[in-house]
Design a protein around this motif. Structure first.
Motif, PDB file in Angstrom:
ATOM      1  N   GLU A 118      58.650  53.538  39.751  1.00  0.00           N
ATOM      2  CA  GLU A 118      57.361  52.858  39.647  1.00  0.00           C
ATOM      3  C   GLU A 118      57.538  51.341  39.723  1.00  0.00           C
ATOM      4  N   PHE A 119      58.600  50.842  39.083  1.00  0.00           N
ATOM      5  CA  PHE A 119      58.903  49.411  39.120  1.00  0.00           C
ATOM      6  C   PHE A 119      59.146  48.944  40.555  1.00  0.00           C
ATOM      7  N   LEU A 120      59.926  49.720  41.306  1.00  0.00           N
ATOM      8  CA  LEU A 120      60.266  49.336  42.677  1.00  0.00           C
ATOM      9  C   LEU A 120      59.034  49.277  43.581  1.00  0.00           C
ATOM     10  N   LYS A 121      58.055  50.118  43.315  1.00  0.00           N
ATOM     11  CA  LYS A 121      56.831  50.130  44.136  1.00  0.00           C
ATOM     12  C   LYS A 121      56.057  48.822  44.028  1.00  0.00           C
ATOM     13  N   THR A 122      56.275  48.076  42.950  1.00  0.00           N
ATOM     14  CA  THR A 122      55.540  46.818  42.730  1.00  0.00           C
ATOM     15  C   THR A 122      56.290  45.598  43.257  1.00  0.00           C
ATOM     16  N   GLN A 123      57.513  45.800  43.766  1.00  0.00           N
ATOM     17  CA  GLN A 123      58.350  44.671  44.186  1.00  0.00           C
ATOM     18  C   GLN A 123      58.177  44.396  45.688  1.00  0.00           C
ATOM     19  N   LYS A 147      68.049  38.162  39.872  1.00  0.00           N
ATOM     20  CA  LYS A 147      66.604  38.170  39.619  1.00  0.00           C
ATOM     21  C   LYS A 147      66.089  39.610  39.486  1.00  0.00           C
ATOM     22  N   ILE A 148      66.627  40.505  40.327  1.00  0.00           N
ATOM     23  CA  ILE A 148      66.223  41.912  40.243  1.00  0.00           C
ATOM     24  C   ILE A 148      66.551  42.457  38.856  1.00  0.00           C
ATOM     25  N   ALA A 194      63.779  43.641  36.104  1.00  0.00           N
ATOM     26  CA  ALA A 194      63.816  45.017  35.596  1.00  0.00           C
ATOM     27  C   ALA A 194      63.901  45.016  34.068  1.00  0.00           C
ATOM     28  N   PHE A 195      64.734  44.135  33.522  1.00  0.00           N
ATOM     29  CA  PHE A 195      64.894  44.043  32.065  1.00  0.00           C
ATOM     30  C   PHE A 195      63.581  43.640  31.406  1.00  0.00           C
ATOM     31  N   ASN A 196      62.868  42.693  32.051  1.00  0.00           N
ATOM     32  CA  ASN A 196      61.572  42.247  31.518  1.00  0.00           C
ATOM     33  C   ASN A 196      60.546  43.379  31.532  1.00  0.00           C
ATOM     34  N   LEU A 236      69.257  48.492  33.821  1.00  0.00           N
ATOM     35  CA  LEU A 236      69.900  49.025  35.023  1.00  0.00           C
ATOM     36  C   LEU A 236      71.337  49.455  34.728  1.00  0.00           C
ATOM     37  N   SER A 237      71.712  50.610  35.243  1.00  0.00           N
ATOM     38  CA  SER A 237      73.089  51.091  35.117  1.00  0.00           C
ATOM     39  C   SER A 237      73.877  50.840  36.400  1.00  0.00           C
ATOM     40  N   ARG A 238      73.157  50.521  37.460  1.00  0.00           N
ATOM     41  CA  ARG A 238      73.817  50.242  38.739  1.00  0.00           C
ATOM     42  C   ARG A 238      72.944  49.302  39.561  1.00  0.00           C
TER      43      ARG A 238
END
Length: 297
Positions: A235-240, A265-266, A270-272, A277-279
């Motif tokens: 879902e996060f990636l769809k907004t980037q 920045k990615i 993601a953290f925000n 992220l694990s990878r």
């Protein structure tokens, strides 16, 4: 830029089989062109037509801006489109002297060309004692005896071991550095990427791309990204805005990038968003990736 060869809507059909279908491209002086495609894509047939050994079904081509007849143009071309074919018991010098006699040219350049292909020390060895790579290099020497304006090679490294491939590649680069235009057909992506300035991609007789290698390979690459909660990550990636097509793999999501982006920045974004992220790994798309994408589509 002076045009060496101009191909316009060239086709060759064998009954219902379209070996070459409406191919058009230009070869300009001073560049190294690669015709790239899998076996059966029409590379050799295209070369055969412009060298006047295969009759086109339709279309046209002209050498040297149409100012030279095809017969006279062939005198300014060096070509190897078949396996090297010399007399086995004759040495390199004897074989090349015979080539000069057939072409009605001077024998003055024989030693110079043998040195260029690193065969001068074996100039008096019988052809039958040569390795496959040496035979191929002798063929290149024979094609250069008339100091051609363009050198045409069909699969020049086919069947060679890595050392032989490297040797031929170095020779091609050296010839190109001296100002000779080169057109080579190959199914080896690595060969084209390392040697050629321009590429023509063929598949089943049709041209898919024609232009500089660097333009074909000009892309933003991709990232491999993963997290424990893949649903939230998706879902996060769809907004980037940088994220293009996304493929779900065992190692995470492989995301095609639409723009330059900093992996730091990615990670921060993601953290925000509450994602750890694990990878996160950047992958530049290779010419092979581009080629597969082209031919699959």
């Amino acid at each position: 830029m002076e045009k060496i060869l101009d191909i316009n809507q060239l086709s060759k059909h064998y009954g219902p089989l379209k070996a070459v279908d409406n191919v058009s491209f230009k070869i300009e002086k001073g560049h190294v062109y690669g015709i790239l495609g899998p076996n059966g894509s029409g590379k050799s047939t295209t070369l055969g037509m412009v060298l006047n050994v295969v009759n086109p079904t339709s279309g046209s081509y002209s050498w040297f801006e149409g100012l030279t007849s095809n017969h006279d143009a062939l005198k300014k071309i060096g070509a190897i489109i078949e396996r090297p074919n010399f007399y086995p018991s004759m040495d390199a010098v004897q074989n090349l002297k015979l080539v000069c006699k057939i072409k009605n040219i001077s024998t003055d350049k024989i030693e110079e060309k043998l040195e260029l292909v690193d065969l001068l020390s074996r100039k008096h060895s019988p052809f039958k004692t040569y390795s496959l790579g040496m035979k191929q290099r002798l063929a290149i020497a024979s094609a250069l005896l008339n100091d051609p304006e363009i050198l045409i090679l069909d699969e020049p490294t086919n069947g060679l071991d890595p050392q032989g491939i490297r040797k031929i590649r170095d020779i091609i680069q050296h010839i190109a550095a001296q100002g000779t235009t080169i057109l080579l057909a190959s199914h080896l992506l690595d060969e084209v990427e390392k040697v050629c300035t321009h590429v023509i991609v063929l598949r089943k007789g049709s041209m898919l791309y024609c232009g500089p290698v660097e333009e074909m390979n000009k892309n933003f690459g991709s990232i491999l990204i993963d997290a424990k909660d893949r649903t939230t990550l998706a879902e996060f990636l769809k907004t980037q805005t940088y994220a293009g097509s996304t493929e779900d793999t065992m190692d995470g999501f492989e995301v095609k990038l639409l723009s330059d982006v900093d992996t730091t920045k990615i990670n921060q974004d993601a953290f925000n968003a509450g994602i750890v992220l694990s990878r996160l790994m950047f992958k530049k798309q290779s010419l092979e990736d581009q080629f597969i994408e082209l031919t699959n589509n």
